[in-house]
Design an enzyme around this catalytic site. Sequence first.
Site, mmCIF file in Angstrom:
data_model
loop_
_atom_site.group_PDB
_atom_site.id
_atom_site.type_symbol
_atom_site.label_atom_id
_atom_site.label_comp_id
_atom_site.label_asym_id
_atom_site.label_seq_id
_atom_site.Cartn_x
_atom_site.Cartn_y
_atom_site.Cartn_z
ATOM 1 N N ASP A 93 0.828 -1.205 0.000
ATOM 2 C CA ASP A 93 0.000 0.000 0.000
ATOM 3 C C ASP A 93 0.869 1.264 0.000
ATOM 4 O O ASP A 93 2.028 1.235 0.433
ATOM 5 C CB ASP A 93 -0.918 -0.031 1.232
ATOM 6 C CG ASP A 93 -2.126 0.863 1.068
ATOM 7 O OD1 ASP A 93 -2.438 1.252 -0.078
ATOM 8 O OD2 ASP A 93 -2.764 1.178 2.090
ATOM 9 N N HIS B 70 2.576 3.872 -8.781
ATOM 10 C CA HIS B 70 2.332 2.447 -9.060
ATOM 11 C C HIS B 70 3.533 1.835 -9.779
ATOM 12 O O HIS B 70 3.944 0.708 -9.492
ATOM 13 C CB HIS B 70 1.068 2.274 -9.906
ATOM 14 C CG HIS B 70 -0.193 2.591 -9.153
ATOM 15 N ND1 HIS B 70 -0.489 1.994 -7.953
ATOM 16 C CD2 HIS B 70 -1.223 3.441 -9.414
ATOM 17 C CE1 HIS B 70 -1.651 2.458 -7.508
ATOM 18 N NE2 HIS B 70 -2.107 3.348 -8.376
ATOM 19 N N LEU C 29 12.599 -18.611 -4.932
ATOM 20 C CA LEU C 29 11.393 -17.989 -4.381
ATOM 21 C C LEU C 29 10.189 -18.184 -5.313
ATOM 22 O O LEU C 29 10.325 -18.056 -6.531
ATOM 23 C CB LEU C 29 11.646 -16.476 -4.216
ATOM 24 C CG LEU C 29 10.451 -15.625 -3.783
ATOM 25 C CD1 LEU C 29 10.200 -15.761 -2.289
ATOM 26 C CD2 LEU C 29 10.666 -14.154 -4.130
HETATM 27 C C1 IPE Z 1 -5.360 -2.843 -0.585
HETATM 28 O O1 IPE Z 1 -5.072 -1.508 -0.662
HETATM 29 C C2 IPE Z 1 -5.258 -3.473 -1.937
HETATM 30 C C3 IPE Z 1 -3.907 -3.566 -2.487
HETATM 31 C C4 IPE Z 1 -2.801 -3.243 -1.883
HETATM 32 C C5 IPE Z 1 -3.854 -4.112 -3.812
HETATM 33 P P1 IPE Z 1 -6.211 -0.412 -0.833
HETATM 34 O O2 IPE Z 1 -5.517 0.901 -0.856
HETATM 35 O O3 IPE Z 1 -7.081 -0.738 -1.984
HETATM 36 O O4 IPE Z 1 -7.051 -0.595 0.510
HETATM 37 P P2 IPE Z 1 -7.957 0.443 1.310
HETATM 38 O O5 IPE Z 1 -8.919 1.037 0.313
HETATM 39 O O6 IPE Z 1 -7.049 1.486 1.881
HETATM 40 O O7 IPE Z 1 -8.611 -0.372 2.386
HETATM 41 C C1 IPE Z 2 -1.607 0.092 -3.485
HETATM 42 O O1 IPE Z 2 -1.343 1.442 -3.485
HETATM 43 C C2 IPE Z 2 -1.682 -0.472 -4.894
HETATM 44 C C3 IPE Z 2 -3.076 -0.676 -5.338
HETATM 45 C C4 IPE Z 2 -4.126 -0.701 -4.566
HETATM 46 C C5 IPE Z 2 -3.272 -0.879 -6.775
HETATM 47 P P1 IPE Z 2 -2.513 2.496 -3.463
HETATM 48 O O2 IPE Z 2 -2.874 2.859 -4.865
HETATM 49 O O3 IPE Z 2 -3.639 2.032 -2.628
HETATM 50 O O4 IPE Z 2 -1.803 3.740 -2.781
HETATM 51 P P2 IPE Z 2 -2.475 4.748 -1.771
HETATM 52 O O5 IPE Z 2 -2.967 3.946 -0.610
HETATM 53 O O6 IPE Z 2 -3.603 5.410 -2.505
HETATM 54 O O7 IPE Z 2 -1.388 5.680 -1.402
HETATM 55 MG MG MG Z 3 -4.142 2.276 -0.668
#
Ligand code: IPE
Ligand code: IPE
Ligand code: MG
Length: 241
Positions: free
Chosen positions: A21, A38, A132
């Site tokens: 995240d 990303h 891995l």
């Molecule tokens: C969880 O992150 C999903 C991934 C890391 C792919 P999100 O950013 O989507 O989760 P929430 O919305 O903060 O719960």
């Molecule tokens: C996690 O990073 C990757 C995906 C959910 C695709 P986020 O896109 O949720 O990044 P934040 O949480 O918005 O910073």
């Molecule tokens: Mg996120």
Amino acid sequence: MPDKSTGTTETIPTHIAFIMDGNGRWGTRKRLPRLAGHRAGVQNLRRLAEDADKLGLRFMTAYAFSTENWTRPEEEVSGLMELFREYCGQFINDSRKNNIRIAFIGDTARFDADLRRRIDQLADVTKAKTGLTLILALNYGGRDDIVRAARRLCEDAAKGRLSPGEVTEAMFSGSLDTARFPDPDLIIRTAGEMRLSNFLLWQSAYAEFYFSDKYFPDFRIADLIEAIDRFNRRDRRFGGI
Ligand code: IPE
Ligand code: IPE
Ligand code: MG
């Protein structure tokens, strides 16, 4: 046995799963588009997987796209699909020099035919690797995984191959996307959030959790070693004493 007083990476858990995240916030903090975050996240995953392989880790899961992430703006979703497409090729190139097997969990049926073909190709090209196993969770949701497993068992029951009373936990585990892999020992979530967000709900029953404030693109092997050291100081009782 690890030395609980000092912590040590002598004991590497078998399976570490990442909720990667903070990619979007990483981009925004640098005044870049979220998609740049990303990209930095996937780049970091490549590096971290190679470092984790050298460390001797056997399984590493990376939550890359959830069943709920489709609700994001169309531009971000299509940008992510393009990124996955591009990095399938990149991971195939990397596989010429590394020993990483790549597998997938999640309902990839929702992706377009070209991306599905690339996903299958990447899994196929790396299937005989012995280092891995990197498990990429794409269009993955813990609840969706459980519902699809239940459907498979119901289909068997409807065909008379199984009676409801015969369903066991082991059989259920064996019907999930993760059937071929051990449950995660340690789940790491980056970027300060402390929730599962529908990740590996069944499989996390006895996982240890580690939360880092770092955004995923900044999470390095040294941070992983720190997480493993903390893990080695935990007392896992599995309901016993
Ligand atoms: C969880 O992150 C999903 C991934 C890391 C792919 P999100 O950013 O989507 O989760 P929430 O919305 O903060 O719960
Ligand atoms: C996690 O990073 C990757 C995906 C959910 C695709 P986020 O896109 O949720 O990044 P934040 O949480 O918005 O910073
Ligand atoms: Mg996120």
